[in-house]
Structures are given as structure tokens and as C-alpha cells.
Design a protein around this motif. Structure first.
Motif, PDB file in Angstrom:
ATOM      1  N   PHE A  35       0.877  -1.086  -0.093  1.00  0.00           N
ATOM      2  CA  PHE A  35      -0.159  -0.085   0.021  1.00  0.00           C
ATOM      3  C   PHE A  35       0.910   1.287   0.105  1.00  0.00           C
ATOM      4  CE2 PHE A  35      -2.635   3.052   2.551  1.00  0.00           C
ATOM      5  CZ  PHE A  35      -3.551   3.154   1.782  1.00  0.00           C
ATOM      6  N   GLU A  36       0.659   2.019  -0.743  1.00  0.00           N
ATOM      7  CA  GLU A  36       1.335   3.664  -1.057  1.00  0.00           C
ATOM      8  C   GLU A  36       2.703   2.924  -1.654  1.00  0.00           C
ATOM      9  OE1 GLU A  36       0.708   7.099   1.491  1.00  0.00           O
ATOM     10  OE2 GLU A  36       0.989   5.469   2.970  1.00  0.00           O
ATOM     11  N   VAL A  37       2.671   2.077  -2.585  1.00  0.00           N
ATOM     12  CA  VAL A  37       3.787   1.504  -3.168  1.00  0.00           C
ATOM     13  C   VAL A  37       4.625   2.759  -3.809  1.00  0.00           C
ATOM     14  CG1 VAL A  37       2.721   1.066  -5.362  1.00  0.00           C
ATOM     15  CG2 VAL A  37       4.620  -0.268  -4.526  1.00  0.00           C
ATOM     16  N   PHE A  38       4.081   3.878  -4.166  1.00  0.00           N
ATOM     17  CA  PHE A  38       5.185   4.809  -4.766  1.00  0.00           C
ATOM     18  C   PHE A  38       5.658   5.926  -3.725  1.00  0.00           C
ATOM     19  CE2 PHE A  38       2.384   3.283  -8.417  1.00  0.00           C
ATOM     20  CZ  PHE A  38       3.344   2.525  -9.058  1.00  0.00           C
ATOM     21  N   GLY A 105      -6.433   4.157  10.769  1.00  0.00           N
ATOM     22  CA  GLY A 105      -5.521   3.527  11.570  1.00  0.00           C
ATOM     23  C   GLY A 105      -4.139   4.342  11.848  1.00  0.00           C
ATOM     24  N   GLY A 106      -3.304   3.846  11.789  1.00  0.00           N
ATOM     25  CA  GLY A 106      -1.707   4.473  12.059  1.00  0.00           C
ATOM     26  C   GLY A 106      -1.155   5.063  10.557  1.00  0.00           C
ATOM     27  N   GLY A 107      -1.802   4.786   9.613  1.00  0.00           N
ATOM     28  CA  GLY A 107      -1.506   5.073   8.432  1.00  0.00           C
ATOM     29  C   GLY A 107      -1.774   6.583   7.818  1.00  0.00           C
ATOM     30  N   VAL A 108      -1.924   6.655   6.389  1.00  0.00           N
ATOM     31  CA  VAL A 108      -1.960   7.715   5.678  1.00  0.00           C
ATOM     32  C   VAL A 108      -3.576   8.304   5.719  1.00  0.00           C
ATOM     33  CG1 VAL A 108      -2.522   6.476   3.433  1.00  0.00           C
ATOM     34  CG2 VAL A 108      -1.734   8.996   3.347  1.00  0.00           C
ATOM     35  N   ASP A 109      -3.684   9.600   6.123  1.00  0.00           N
ATOM     36  CA  ASP A 109      -4.832  10.234   5.959  1.00  0.00           C
ATOM     37  C   ASP A 109      -5.163  10.652   4.547  1.00  0.00           C
ATOM     38  OD1 ASP A 109      -7.022  11.864   6.217  1.00  0.00           O
ATOM     39  OD2 ASP A 109      -6.078  13.258   7.386  1.00  0.00           O
ATOM     40  N   LEU A 110      -6.329   9.694   4.194  1.00  0.00           N
ATOM     41  CA  LEU A 110      -6.699  10.087   2.739  1.00  0.00           C
ATOM     42  C   LEU A 110      -7.632  11.072   2.580  1.00  0.00           C
ATOM     43  CD1 LEU A 110      -6.605   6.331   1.432  1.00  0.00           C
ATOM     44  CD2 LEU A 110      -5.040   8.262   1.090  1.00  0.00           C
ATOM     45  N   GLY A 135      -1.925  -6.862  -9.744  1.00  0.00           N
ATOM     46  CA  GLY A 135      -3.191  -5.793  -9.958  1.00  0.00           C
ATOM     47  C   GLY A 135      -2.367  -4.134  -9.375  1.00  0.00           C
ATOM     48  N   LEU A 136      -2.735  -3.299  -9.944  1.00  0.00           N
ATOM     49  CA  LEU A 136      -2.526  -2.057  -9.356  1.00  0.00           C
ATOM     50  C   LEU A 136      -3.875  -1.242  -9.305  1.00  0.00           C
ATOM     51  CD1 LEU A 136      -0.139   0.293  -8.938  1.00  0.00           C
ATOM     52  CD2 LEU A 136      -0.501   0.616 -11.484  1.00  0.00           C
ATOM     53  N   TYR A 137      -4.192  -0.558  -8.234  1.00  0.00           N
ATOM     54  CA  TYR A 137      -5.191   0.325  -8.089  1.00  0.00           C
ATOM     55  C   TYR A 137      -4.655   1.504  -7.218  1.00  0.00           C
ATOM     56  CZ  TYR A 137      -5.645  -1.259  -3.270  1.00  0.00           C
ATOM     57  OH  TYR A 137      -5.702  -1.639  -1.998  1.00  0.00           O
ATOM     58  N   HIS A 138      -5.686   2.452  -7.687  1.00  0.00           N
ATOM     59  CA  HIS A 138      -5.558   3.593  -6.865  1.00  0.00           C
ATOM     60  C   HIS A 138      -6.547   4.026  -5.773  1.00  0.00           C
ATOM     61  CE1 HIS A 138      -4.627   8.070  -6.551  1.00  0.00           C
ATOM     62  NE2 HIS A 138      -5.943   8.550  -6.703  1.00  0.00           N
ATOM     63  N   LEU A 139      -6.501   4.413  -4.620  1.00  0.00           N
ATOM     64  CA  LEU A 139      -7.600   4.947  -3.685  1.00  0.00           C
ATOM     65  C   LEU A 139      -7.481   6.197  -3.522  1.00  0.00           C
ATOM     66  CD1 LEU A 139      -9.479   3.103  -1.860  1.00  0.00           C
ATOM     67  CD2 LEU A 139      -7.683   3.198  -0.150  1.00  0.00           C
ATOM     68  N   SER A 140      -8.676   6.991  -3.568  1.00  0.00           N
ATOM     69  CA  SER A 140      -8.823   8.472  -3.354  1.00  0.00           C
ATOM     70  C   SER A 140     -10.168   8.870  -3.158  1.00  0.00           C
ATOM     71  CB  SER A 140      -8.021   9.211  -4.513  1.00  0.00           C
ATOM     72  OG  SER A 140      -8.810   9.510  -5.485  1.00  0.00           O
ATOM     73  N   ASN A 141     -10.219  10.048  -2.714  1.00  0.00           N
ATOM     74  CA  ASN A 141     -11.549  10.446  -2.382  1.00  0.00           C
ATOM     75  C   ASN A 141     -12.321  11.283  -3.748  1.00  0.00           C
ATOM     76  OD1 ASN A 141     -11.164  13.355  -2.103  1.00  0.00           O
ATOM     77  ND2 ASN A 141     -10.337  12.686   0.167  1.00  0.00           N
ATOM     78  N   GLY A 150      -4.416  10.586  -2.105  1.00  0.00           N
ATOM     79  CA  GLY A 150      -4.486   9.382  -2.824  1.00  0.00           C
ATOM     80  C   GLY A 150      -3.298   8.274  -2.511  1.00  0.00           C
ATOM     81  N   ALA A 151      -3.591   6.994  -2.834  1.00  0.00           N
ATOM     82  CA  ALA A 151      -2.515   6.056  -2.503  1.00  0.00           C
ATOM     83  C   ALA A 151      -2.577   5.158  -3.519  1.00  0.00           C
ATOM     84  CB  ALA A 151      -2.735   5.598  -1.100  1.00  0.00           C
ATOM     85  N   GLU A 152      -1.425   4.498  -4.029  1.00  0.00           N
ATOM     86  CA  GLU A 152      -1.604   3.222  -4.933  1.00  0.00           C
ATOM     87  C   GLU A 152      -1.234   2.075  -4.257  1.00  0.00           C
ATOM     88  OE1 GLU A 152      -0.081   6.465  -5.763  1.00  0.00           O
ATOM     89  OE2 GLU A 152      -2.061   6.841  -6.788  1.00  0.00           O
ATOM     90  N   SER A 153      -1.751   0.875  -4.585  1.00  0.00           N
ATOM     91  CA  SER A 153      -1.375  -0.557  -4.094  1.00  0.00           C
ATOM     92  C   SER A 153      -0.894  -1.232  -5.335  1.00  0.00           C
ATOM     93  CB  SER A 153      -2.657  -0.924  -3.448  1.00  0.00           C
ATOM     94  OG  SER A 153      -2.593  -0.373  -2.183  1.00  0.00           O
ATOM     95  N   LEU A 154       0.097  -1.988  -5.140  1.00  0.00           N
ATOM     96  CA  LEU A 154       0.176  -3.216  -6.033  1.00  0.00           C
ATOM     97  C   LEU A 154       0.215  -4.488  -5.271  1.00  0.00           C
ATOM     98  CD1 LEU A 154       1.718  -3.742  -8.744  1.00  0.00           C
ATOM     99  CD2 LEU A 154       4.092  -3.644  -7.736  1.00  0.00           C
ATOM    100  N   ILE A 155      -0.421  -5.197  -5.897  1.00  0.00           N
ATOM    101  CA  ILE A 155      -1.001  -6.393  -5.311  1.00  0.00           C
ATOM    102  C   ILE A 155      -1.046  -7.720  -6.087  1.00  0.00           C
ATOM    103  CG2 ILE A 155      -2.542  -5.408  -3.614  1.00  0.00           C
ATOM    104  CD1 ILE A 155      -5.001  -6.436  -5.356  1.00  0.00           C
ATOM    105  N   LEU A 156      -0.630  -8.995  -5.405  1.00  0.00           N
ATOM    106  CA  LEU A 156      -0.533 -10.169  -6.124  1.00  0.00           C
ATOM    107  C   LEU A 156      -1.866 -10.959  -5.652  1.00  0.00           C
ATOM    108  CD1 LEU A 156       1.029 -12.400  -7.844  1.00  0.00           C
ATOM    109  CD2 LEU A 156       1.997 -12.967  -5.638  1.00  0.00           C
ATOM    110  N   SER A 157      -2.474 -11.426  -6.302  1.00  0.00           N
ATOM    111  CA  SER A 157      -3.832 -12.080  -5.905  1.00  0.00           C
ATOM    112  C   SER A 157      -4.149 -13.560  -6.469  1.00  0.00           C
ATOM    113  CB  SER A 157      -4.865 -11.429  -6.142  1.00  0.00           C
ATOM    114  OG  SER A 157      -5.221 -11.354  -7.664  1.00  0.00           O
ATOM    115  N   TYR A 158      -4.532 -14.351  -5.615  1.00  0.00           N
ATOM    116  CA  TYR A 158      -4.999 -15.772  -6.201  1.00  0.00           C
ATOM    117  C   TYR A 158      -6.394 -15.628  -6.103  1.00  0.00           C
ATOM    118  CZ  TYR A 158      -5.352 -20.740  -6.637  1.00  0.00           C
ATOM    119  OH  TYR A 158      -5.623 -21.889  -7.073  1.00  0.00           O
ATOM    120  N   SER A 159      -7.349 -16.099  -7.076  1.00  0.00           N
ATOM    121  CA  SER A 159      -8.726 -16.466  -7.104  1.00  0.00           C
ATOM    122  C   SER A 159      -8.938 -17.972  -7.589  1.00  0.00           C
ATOM    123  CB  SER A 159      -9.364 -15.546  -8.086  1.00  0.00           C
ATOM    124  OG  SER A 159      -8.908 -14.070  -8.048  1.00  0.00           O
TER     125      SER A 159
END
Length: 160
Positions: A35-38, A105-110, A135-141, A150-159
Motif C-alpha cells: 500500500f502506498e507503493v510509490f 488507523g496509524g497510516g495515511v490520512d486520505l 493488480g495496481l489500483y488507486h484509492l482516493s476520495n 490518494g494512494a496506490e497499491s500493487l498486489i498479487l492475488s490468487y482467485s
């Protein structure tokens, strides 16, 4: 009812009509990533997502429900949609969109309790229909709050 629960309830209510017609071809997805990969404040994240079967009555959109936790104490629940674009028999590109109820939580204030999650996943589908994806996604309001870093996440997923 606290505001986070109320916001999550509103998001779920918007998607319930399409979920009621879901077929049995749904999937569960587990993910790990950054989370907040960049940024310098990168935290580990884990997530779980329930992916309903594609809805023929809604352009084959795939309703989703998910939750994510970060190592710095942030978490969010979300409801959204995905759309599979088959590049060939095994490779699938999936853009996705969701509305999330966010707690820093204790992380970034979005900047707001409601966030929008937009992204894409490139996945390899195995013969048993399970998938391994990046996957890559952006989270913002979307500027509905005073602050919108905003924040970006890089994730590995198994479905499966």
C-alpha cells in the motif's frame, strides 16, 4: 449506527439488486501487496474479495465485496464491479471500480471516510479456472474531502 458502518451499508445497498441474481460461478480472491507503493510510507497489505459471477443482465459486470488491512493499521471495506477482458484463453485483463469505507488507523490520512478504488488486474487463468494476478489500483476520495493525497497499491492475488 456509526458513520463507517452507515457508509458501508449505503455502498452495499447500491449493489444488492445485481447481486441477488448472481449465479454459482463466483470466486474468492486473496491478495498480498504494498500500500502506498510509490511513496516513502509503504505498508504491507492483505485483502480478501468475493467476486460474484458475471451479470448477463448488466453487461457481464462482476459485482464484488472486499476488505483490506494494512500493516500500519489502516483498513477499508468496499463494494464494486469488475469486468473481464479475455486477451486469449489464459490471460485476462480486468479493470475494476469500487466505493470504499476507509479508516486510516496509524497510516495515511486520505482525507475522507469514503474513497474510490479504481484499478486493473492482469491475471493468468489456469485450467481449473483459478487465477494468479498482478493488480495496481488507486484509492482516493475524488476531491470530495478537503485533503486528497490518494494512494496506490500493487498486489498479487490468487482467485479460486
Amino acid at each position: 449506527m456509526n458513520k463507517h458502518l452507515r457508509n458501508a451499508s449505503i455502498a452495499l445497498t447500491l449493489l444488492l439488486p445485481s447481486m441477488a441474481f448472481a449465479e454459482q460461478e463466483s470466486q474468492m480472491s486473496l491478495s498480498v501487496g504494498a500500500f502506498e507503493v510509490f511513496d516513502d510510507n509503504t505498508a504491507a497489505e492483505i485483502g480478501v474479495e468475493y467476486r460474484f459471477s458475471p451479470q448477463a443482465s448488466a453487461f457481464n459486470l462482476i459485482p464484488t465485496l472486499g476488505a483490506t488491512l494494512t500493516s500500519d493499521g489502516g483498513y477499508w471495506g468496499y463494494a464494486g464491479v469488475r469486468y473481464d477482458i479475455y486477451l486469449n484463453n489464459n490471460w485476462i485483463l480486468t479493470p475494476n471500480f469500487a466505493i470504499a469505507a476507509y479508516e486510516q488507523g496509524g497510516g495515511v490520512d486520505l482525507g475522507y471516510d469514503i474513497e474510490f478504488r479504481t484499478g486493473a488486474e492482469l491475471a493468468y487463468q489456469f485450467s481449473d479456472k483459478s487465477r494468479l494476478g498482478l493488480g495496481l489500483y488507486h484509492l482516493s476520495n475524488a476531491n470530495i474531502g478537503e485533503n486528497n493525497p490518494g494512494a496506490e497499491s500493487l498486489i498479487l492475488s490468487y482467485s479460486f
